[in-house]
Design a protein around this motif. Structure first.
Motif, PDB file in Angstrom:
ATOM      1  N   VAL A 147       0.941  -1.110   0.022  1.00 18.38           N
ATOM      2  CA  VAL A 147      -0.019   0.245  -0.030  1.00 18.38           C
ATOM      3  C   VAL A 147       1.041   1.333  -0.115  1.00 18.38           C
ATOM      4  CG1 VAL A 147      -1.804   1.297   1.212  1.00 18.38           C
ATOM      5  CG2 VAL A 147      -1.864  -1.007   1.178  1.00 18.38           C
ATOM      6  N   GLU A 148       0.682   2.222  -1.048  1.00 15.41           N
ATOM      7  CA  GLU A 148       1.521   3.165  -1.129  1.00 15.41           C
ATOM      8  C   GLU A 148       0.632   4.509  -0.368  1.00 15.41           C
ATOM      9  OE1 GLU A 148       2.677   4.116  -5.007  1.00 15.41           O
ATOM     10  OE2 GLU A 148       4.608   3.161  -4.407  1.00 15.41           O
ATOM     11  N   SER A 149      -0.616   4.560  -0.653  1.00 13.92           N
ATOM     12  CA  SER A 149      -1.388   5.541   0.144  1.00 13.92           C
ATOM     13  C   SER A 149      -3.019   5.019  -0.016  1.00 13.92           C
ATOM     14  CB  SER A 149      -1.493   6.683  -0.874  1.00 13.92           C
ATOM     15  OG  SER A 149      -2.076   6.806  -2.165  1.00 13.92           O
ATOM     16  N   TYR A 150      -3.888   5.746   0.925  1.00 12.35           N
ATOM     17  CA  TYR A 150      -5.219   5.473   0.987  1.00 12.35           C
ATOM     18  C   TYR A 150      -5.845   6.579   1.223  1.00 12.35           C
ATOM     19  CZ  TYR A 150      -4.541   4.698   5.958  1.00 12.35           C
ATOM     20  OH  TYR A 150      -4.293   4.920   7.398  1.00 12.35           O
ATOM     21  N   THR A 151      -7.075   6.771   0.826  1.00  7.20           N
ATOM     22  CA  THR A 151      -8.363   7.739   1.144  1.00  7.20           C
ATOM     23  C   THR A 151      -9.461   7.055   1.795  1.00  7.20           C
ATOM     24  OG1 THR A 151      -7.446   8.889  -0.861  1.00  7.20           O
ATOM     25  CG2 THR A 151      -9.583   9.702   0.102  1.00  7.20           C
ATOM     26  N   VAL A 152      -9.841   7.701   2.916  1.00  5.69           N
ATOM     27  CA  VAL A 152     -10.809   7.299   3.780  1.00  5.69           C
ATOM     28  C   VAL A 152     -12.121   8.632   3.562  1.00  5.69           C
ATOM     29  CG1 VAL A 152     -11.902   6.725   5.895  1.00  5.69           C
ATOM     30  CG2 VAL A 152      -9.408   6.203   5.279  1.00  5.69           C
ATOM     31  N   ASP A 153     -13.297   8.196   3.026  1.00  2.00           N
ATOM     32  CA  ASP A 153     -14.266   9.172   3.166  1.00  2.00           C
ATOM     33  C   ASP A 153     -14.894   9.069   4.397  1.00  2.00           C
ATOM     34  OD1 ASP A 153     -16.356  10.850   1.344  1.00  2.00           O
ATOM     35  OD2 ASP A 153     -17.713   9.320   2.478  1.00  2.00           O
ATOM     36  N   ALA A 154     -15.110  10.208   5.149  1.00  2.00           N
ATOM     37  CA  ALA A 154     -15.768  10.431   6.577  1.00  2.00           C
ATOM     38  C   ALA A 154     -17.015  10.204   6.827  1.00  2.00           C
ATOM     39  CB  ALA A 154     -15.328  11.681   7.032  1.00  2.00           C
ATOM     40  N   SER A 155     -17.961  10.577   5.618  1.00  2.00           N
ATOM     41  CA  SER A 155     -19.092  10.139   5.530  1.00  2.00           C
ATOM     42  C   SER A 155     -19.689   8.545   5.591  1.00  2.00           C
ATOM     43  CB  SER A 155     -19.940  10.998   4.515  1.00  2.00           C
ATOM     44  OG  SER A 155     -21.301  10.898   4.382  1.00  2.00           O
ATOM     45  N   THR A 156     -18.960   8.237   4.682  1.00  2.00           N
ATOM     46  CA  THR A 156     -19.202   6.512   4.270  1.00  2.00           C
ATOM     47  C   THR A 156     -18.440   5.649   4.695  1.00  2.00           C
ATOM     48  OG1 THR A 156     -18.081   6.668   2.302  1.00  2.00           O
ATOM     49  CG2 THR A 156     -20.387   7.281   2.041  1.00  2.00           C
ATOM     50  N   THR A 157     -17.348   6.064   5.233  1.00  2.00           N
ATOM     51  CA  THR A 157     -15.933   5.216   5.630  1.00  2.00           C
ATOM     52  C   THR A 157     -15.554   4.107   4.620  1.00  2.00           C
ATOM     53  OG1 THR A 157     -16.997   5.180   7.895  1.00  2.00           O
ATOM     54  CG2 THR A 157     -15.170   3.692   7.588  1.00  2.00           C
ATOM     55  N   ILE A 158     -15.886   4.558   3.335  1.00  2.00           N
ATOM     56  CA  ILE A 158     -15.500   4.014   2.108  1.00  2.00           C
ATOM     57  C   ILE A 158     -13.913   4.392   1.945  1.00  2.00           C
ATOM     58  CG2 ILE A 158     -15.352   3.578  -0.419  1.00  2.00           C
ATOM     59  CD1 ILE A 158     -18.586   4.122  -0.149  1.00  2.00           C
ATOM     60  N   ILE A 159     -12.853   3.357   1.765  1.00  2.00           N
ATOM     61  CA  ILE A 159     -11.626   3.329   1.887  1.00  2.00           C
ATOM     62  C   ILE A 159     -11.023   2.932   0.236  1.00  2.00           C
ATOM     63  CG2 ILE A 159      -9.347   2.881   2.858  1.00  2.00           C
ATOM     64  CD1 ILE A 159     -11.068   2.210   5.387  1.00  2.00           C
ATOM     65  N   LEU A 160     -10.138   3.853  -0.243  1.00  4.66           N
ATOM     66  CA  LEU A 160      -9.542   3.506  -1.666  1.00  4.66           C
ATOM     67  C   LEU A 160      -8.150   3.171  -1.145  1.00  4.66           C
ATOM     68  CD1 LEU A 160      -9.697   3.002  -4.782  1.00  4.66           C
ATOM     69  CD2 LEU A 160      -9.378   5.566  -4.919  1.00  4.66           C
ATOM     70  N   TYR A 161      -7.424   1.904  -1.615  1.00  3.60           N
ATOM     71  CA  TYR A 161      -6.322   1.987  -1.291  1.00  3.60           C
ATOM     72  C   TYR A 161      -5.460   1.796  -2.525  1.00  3.60           C
ATOM     73  CZ  TYR A 161      -7.604   0.156   3.229  1.00  3.60           C
ATOM     74  OH  TYR A 161      -8.199  -0.125   4.516  1.00  3.60           O
ATOM     75  N   ARG A 162      -4.360   2.347  -2.767  1.00  2.00           N
ATOM     76  CA  ARG A 162      -3.415   2.679  -3.860  1.00  2.00           C
ATOM     77  C   ARG A 162      -2.230   1.865  -3.619  1.00  2.00           C
ATOM     78  NH1 ARG A 162      -5.255   6.980  -2.483  1.00  2.00           N
ATOM     79  NH2 ARG A 162      -6.852   8.189  -3.411  1.00  2.00           N
ATOM     80  N   MET A 163      -2.286   0.788  -4.436  1.00  2.00           N
ATOM     81  CA  MET A 163      -1.000  -0.230  -4.251  1.00  2.00           C
ATOM     82  C   MET A 163       0.211   0.039  -4.979  1.00  2.00           C
ATOM     83  SD  MET A 163      -2.683  -2.102  -2.290  1.00  2.00           S
ATOM     84  CE  MET A 163      -1.356  -3.272  -1.886  1.00  2.00           C
ATOM     85  N   ALA A 164       1.493  -0.085  -4.742  1.00  2.00           N
ATOM     86  CA  ALA A 164       2.765   0.080  -5.580  1.00  2.00           C
ATOM     87  C   ALA A 164       2.755  -0.336  -6.865  1.00  2.00           C
ATOM     88  CB  ALA A 164       4.053  -0.580  -4.792  1.00  2.00           C
ATOM     89  N   ASP A 165       2.013  -1.312  -7.273  1.00  2.00           N
ATOM     90  CA  ASP A 165       2.108  -1.914  -8.632  1.00  2.00           C
ATOM     91  C   ASP A 165       0.801  -1.108  -9.473  1.00  2.00           C
ATOM     92  OD1 ASP A 165      -0.271  -3.049  -7.515  1.00  2.00           O
ATOM     93  OD2 ASP A 165       0.517  -4.995  -7.932  1.00  2.00           O
ATOM     94  N   GLY A 166       0.342   0.049  -9.100  1.00  2.00           N
ATOM     95  CA  GLY A 166      -0.837   0.679  -9.774  1.00  2.00           C
ATOM     96  C   GLY A 166      -2.208  -0.005  -9.586  1.00  2.00           C
ATOM     97  N   VAL A 167      -2.285  -1.131  -8.687  1.00  2.00           N
ATOM     98  CA  VAL A 167      -3.668  -1.803  -8.555  1.00  2.00           C
ATOM     99  C   VAL A 167      -4.359  -0.814  -7.404  1.00  2.00           C
ATOM    100  CG1 VAL A 167      -4.717  -3.743  -7.414  1.00  2.00           C
ATOM    101  CG2 VAL A 167      -3.026  -3.951  -9.243  1.00  2.00           C
ATOM    102  N   THR A 168      -5.505  -0.535  -7.412  1.00  2.00           N
ATOM    103  CA  THR A 168      -6.330  -0.151  -6.495  1.00  2.00           C
ATOM    104  C   THR A 168      -7.313  -0.992  -5.846  1.00  2.00           C
ATOM    105  OG1 THR A 168      -8.075   0.651  -8.051  1.00  2.00           O
ATOM    106  CG2 THR A 168      -6.209   2.145  -7.474  1.00  2.00           C
ATOM    107  N   VAL A 169      -7.743  -0.982  -4.558  1.00  2.00           N
ATOM    108  CA  VAL A 169      -8.381  -1.602  -3.916  1.00  2.00           C
ATOM    109  C   VAL A 169      -9.647  -0.890  -3.231  1.00  2.00           C
ATOM    110  CG1 VAL A 169      -8.750  -3.362  -1.896  1.00  2.00           C
ATOM    111  CG2 VAL A 169      -6.769  -3.555  -3.583  1.00  2.00           C
ATOM    112  N   LEU A 170     -10.764  -1.103  -3.488  1.00  2.00           N
ATOM    113  CA  LEU A 170     -12.184  -0.205  -2.903  1.00  2.00           C
ATOM    114  C   LEU A 170     -12.608  -1.188  -1.630  1.00  2.00           C
ATOM    115  CD1 LEU A 170     -13.373   2.375  -3.083  1.00  2.00           C
ATOM    116  CD2 LEU A 170     -15.287   1.094  -4.363  1.00  2.00           C
ATOM    117  N   HIS A 171     -12.783  -0.694  -0.393  1.00  2.00           N
ATOM    118  CA  HIS A 171     -13.211  -1.342   0.560  1.00  2.00           C
ATOM    119  C   HIS A 171     -14.492  -0.370   0.958  1.00  2.00           C
ATOM    120  CE1 HIS A 171     -13.529  -3.412   4.386  1.00  2.00           C
ATOM    121  NE2 HIS A 171     -13.712  -2.366   4.993  1.00  2.00           N
ATOM    122  N   GLY A 172     -15.540  -1.259   0.795  1.00  2.00           N
ATOM    123  CA  GLY A 172     -16.856  -0.734   0.909  1.00  2.00           C
ATOM    124  C   GLY A 172     -17.028  -0.748   2.451  1.00  2.00           C
TER     125      GLY A 172
END
Length: 126
Positions: free
Chosen positions: A29-54
């Motif tokens: 994981v290189e970075s991630y963003t958390v939405d305060a309203s929904t707690t949805i998290i978007l992870y950005r990986m070193a290889d360019g892959v993204t993972v969305l955690h609902g």
């Protein structure tokens, strides 16, 4: 092992936030963003892959204006173990944080809390 499962394991095994950061970096994981309203998290990986955690959390109301002092207090409360993650999310929403971005790469690892009218940056000390 599926990447989503590795991320969940990192959260479960982490003793504190610095330990979580170390575990997330170890799985790419290189970075991630958390939405305060929904707690949805978007992870950005070193290889360019993204993972969305609902999230199944009920929506939070976020204050209309950013309060730096409220944000700092929420961070401090969480660092001192006074709040768990849901409590922390509630407190930053009251402080007007719309989302936060954690940057786990480079020499300037940090979390940037962003709301309407302001932001606050907290360095990550490992």
């Amino acid at each position: 092992m599926e990447l989503q499962h590795k991320i969940e394991e990192a959260y479960t095994a982490a003793e504190n936030y610095p330990d979580l950061v170390i575990k997330l970096i170890a799985i790419g994981v290189e970075s991630y963003t958390v939405d305060a309203s929904t707690t949805i998290i978007l992870y950005r990986m070193a290889d360019g892959v993204t993972v969305l955690h609902g999230s199944n959390q009920e929506l939070r109301t976020v204050a209309e204006r950013f309060s730096e002092s409220g944000c700092k207090q929420a961070v401090k409360n969480n660092q001192q173990g006074q709040t768990d993650f849901p409590g922390f999310m509630d407190e930053i929403a009251v402080a007007g944080v719309r989302f936060y971005e954690a940057t786990l790469t480079g020499l300037h690892k940090r979390v940037q809390y962003i709301g309407v009218g302001g932001s606050y940056e907290e360095l990550i000390v490992l």
